[in-house]
Design an enzyme around this catalytic site. Sequence first.
Site, short mmCIF file in Angstrom:
data_model
loop_
_atom_site.label_atom_id
_atom_site.label_comp_id
_atom_site.label_asym_id
_atom_site.label_seq_id
_atom_site.Cartn_x
_atom_site.Cartn_y
_atom_site.Cartn_z
N GLU A 70 36.87 41.62 14.19
CA GLU A 70 38.33 41.68 13.99
C GLU A 70 38.80 40.85 12.79
O GLU A 70 39.68 41.31 12.05
CB GLU A 70 39.05 41.25 15.26
CG GLU A 70 39.09 42.31 16.34
CD GLU A 70 37.75 42.53 17.03
OE1 GLU A 70 36.86 41.66 16.89
OE2 GLU A 70 37.59 43.58 17.70
N HIS A 80 40.97 41.82 28.60
CA HIS A 80 41.37 43.16 28.16
C HIS A 80 42.73 43.58 28.71
O HIS A 80 43.03 44.77 28.77
CB HIS A 80 40.33 44.20 28.59
CG HIS A 80 38.97 43.99 28.01
ND1 HIS A 80 38.10 43.06 28.52
CD2 HIS A 80 38.33 44.59 26.97
CE1 HIS A 80 36.97 43.09 27.82
NE2 HIS A 80 37.09 44.01 26.88
N ALA A 130 44.57 44.59 22.36
CA ALA A 130 45.40 43.59 21.70
C ALA A 130 44.82 42.19 21.84
O ALA A 130 44.99 41.35 20.95
CB ALA A 130 46.81 43.63 22.29
N ASP A 131 44.12 41.93 22.93
CA ASP A 131 43.50 40.62 23.15
C ASP A 131 42.64 40.19 21.97
O ASP A 131 42.56 39.00 21.63
CB ASP A 131 42.61 40.67 24.40
CG ASP A 131 43.27 41.31 25.60
OD1 ASP A 131 43.43 40.63 26.62
OD2 ASP A 131 43.65 42.49 25.51
N GLU A 142 37.33 50.73 15.07
CA GLU A 142 36.05 50.95 15.74
C GLU A 142 36.07 52.27 16.53
O GLU A 142 36.96 52.49 17.35
CB GLU A 142 35.76 49.77 16.68
CG GLU A 142 35.69 48.43 15.96
CD GLU A 142 35.86 47.25 16.89
OE1 GLU A 142 35.71 47.45 18.12
OE2 GLU A 142 36.16 46.14 16.42
#
Length: 326
Positions: free
Chosen positions: A60, A129, A84-85, A29
């Site tokens: 995702e 986040h 990463a979350d 993105e």
Amino acid sequence: MREITFAEATREAMEEEMARDPAVFLMGEDIAKQGGIFGQFKGLAERFGLERVRDTPISEPTLVGAALGAALVGARPVLDIHFADFLLLAMDELINQAASLRYMSGGKLKAPLVIRAPDGAIRSAAAHHSKSLEGLFLHLPGLKVAAPATPRDAKGLLKASIRADDPVIYLEHKALYSRKGPVPEEEYTIPLGQAEVVREGKDLTLVSYGLTLHKALQAAQALEAGGVSAEVVDLKTLYPIDWETLLASAERTGRVVVAHETWRFLGPGAEIAATLEERLWRRLRAPVARVGAAHVPIPFSPPLERRVIPQVEDILRAAREVLSWT
């Protein structure tokens, strides 16, 4: 040797690997139009075009599934996940598919897929986040996990990850992107599964990786001022893990502290401590100590965030406790 930032080092790694191998492409993105939210992809779209630097929708599961499909037919995709979350949204594609296909196919299929994922707590980004999820990825077989701490390692590990034939989770702590360090100009890679003793010592071993490695080095300096010689081991790769280097250092010093930003409960430190205790029983002078985040969601409040995330003083406290054993 010139000094560049962590973000610049990863951009160089991408540029060199894309120039070396036309099968390598990048997707994520805002990576083409904006160069990534941390500037780690600037200029790549201009050099390689929008076919190889692809902006994607915000989905995702779709991104991981598409990258896996490309890997299965001969490409070497590098997928950027904003935080990463958000990988938690794609766990079926990542774990049930990407991590398992090589095993389920008896080695006939391979998934040379790299997922770059900014992790860690920074500037009160709060629970959605700020996660460090390496403990989760380590528990699930079929994935390699890299977590560089310096610009030099960021470049070398990323190049090695792109050339690997298994899916690699490449974790980049958000606080490291602007950190500068020496990076060779010549071609090099850093093998996955190879740790490094970045500071030699004789009284105890501090084991860490990523941003927390720098806190461990600060702790080692503070201990030295008090007459304690601390060795520091940078894991670099969390799976495969370099047990040879870890065991040698632990046996040499007899005392070990493992520190990481992810949660202490069932974190990488738990496996490292258990293995060292099993393999070096009666040769260690004290139980292995673990330092990690408190077992709560990462808070928004800056004072609470600092309280939950391990700091230099937490590493020092654990080191002094280990040193107190006679």
